[in-house]
Design an enzyme around this catalytic site. Structure first.
Site, short mmCIF file in Angstrom:
data_model
loop_
_atom_site.label_atom_id
_atom_site.label_comp_id
_atom_site.label_asym_id
_atom_site.label_seq_id
_atom_site.Cartn_x
_atom_site.Cartn_y
_atom_site.Cartn_z
N HIS A 19 0.84 -1.20 0.00
CA HIS A 19 0.00 0.00 0.00
C HIS A 19 0.87 1.26 0.00
O HIS A 19 0.60 2.22 -0.72
CB HIS A 19 -0.90 0.06 1.26
CG HIS A 19 -1.95 -0.97 1.33
ND1 HIS A 19 -2.13 -1.77 2.44
CD2 HIS A 19 -2.90 -1.34 0.44
CE1 HIS A 19 -3.16 -2.58 2.23
NE2 HIS A 19 -3.64 -2.34 1.03
N LYS A 43 -14.51 -8.64 4.75
CA LYS A 43 -13.09 -8.93 4.93
C LYS A 43 -12.71 -9.18 6.38
O LYS A 43 -11.55 -9.31 6.70
CB LYS A 43 -12.23 -7.79 4.35
CG LYS A 43 -12.27 -7.72 2.84
CD LYS A 43 -11.23 -6.77 2.32
CE LYS A 43 -11.18 -6.77 0.80
NZ LYS A 43 -10.11 -5.93 0.29
N ARG A 93 -1.45 -6.34 -8.15
CA ARG A 93 -0.39 -7.27 -7.77
C ARG A 93 -0.23 -8.37 -8.80
O ARG A 93 0.87 -8.78 -9.11
CB ARG A 93 -0.71 -7.91 -6.42
CG ARG A 93 -0.66 -6.95 -5.26
CD ARG A 93 -1.07 -7.65 -4.01
NE ARG A 93 -2.43 -8.15 -4.17
CZ ARG A 93 -3.34 -8.19 -3.23
NH1 ARG A 93 -3.04 -7.79 -2.03
NH2 ARG A 93 -4.54 -8.64 -3.47
#
Length: 169
Positions: A19, A43, A93
């Site tokens: 991040h 999450k 990613r």
């Protein structure tokens, strides 16, 4: 003069070195970067929104640029509009990220075509890092120092000590 505002949304639970890489690079692309910390109950957050915002603020203090950290609990495009953003910054990613992010960018463009989505590839050394995996490794007492800063590591370890590790008797 027109101020170019970018939004970098995420749960940041916890904020990782990946991040931070996207924040550093994203801050160079815009005049003002708004980091939007969102609730995503699917999450299973380890930290509250307030705790995550404080963590992100602490971690971005040393980064050059006009960076603000705010929370939001709405559609991303509504949040971006509220912040007067012209750009949404997203980190990628892997291929799996791209497929999901590409679909989201397409949907967001249908909602508001005045806001552009910009994808930044994570640094190769940081690509495997995911907050979800950091939490899982930490829950089992594994080392997370390569994935987060020392202060975030301390926050994660303290929280897990408070709630209890998995696999311990």
């Amino acid at each position: 003069m027109h101020t170019r505002i970018g939004v970098y949304p995420g749960t940041f639970d916890p904020i990782t070195r990946g991040h931070m890489d996207i924040i550093r690079r994203g801050a160079k692309l815009v005049d003002r970067l708004v980091i939007g910390v969102t609730t995503n109950l699917s999450k299973s957050p380890l930290f509250t929104v307030e705790e995550r915002m404080a963590m992100v603020r602490r971690e971005v203090e040393e980064i050059d640029g006009d960076i603000t950290v705010v929370s939001f609990d709405s559609l991303l495009m509504d949040f971006a509009e509220r912040e007067r953003a012209s750009v949404i910054i997203r980190g990628l990613r892997a291929v799996a990220d791209f497929e999901y992010e590409y679909q989201m960018a397409g949907m967001n463009q249908q909602i508001n075509d005045r806001i552009e989505t910009v994808f930044l590839m994570a640094d190769v050394s940081l690509q495997p890092i995911a907050s979800r995996l950091v939490k899982e490794i930490a829950m089992y007492g594994g080392p997370i120092h390569r994935f987060v800063t020392p202060s975030v590591q301390a926050d994660v370890v303290a929280r897990i000590d408070m709630i209890g590790r998995k696999g311990s008797r």
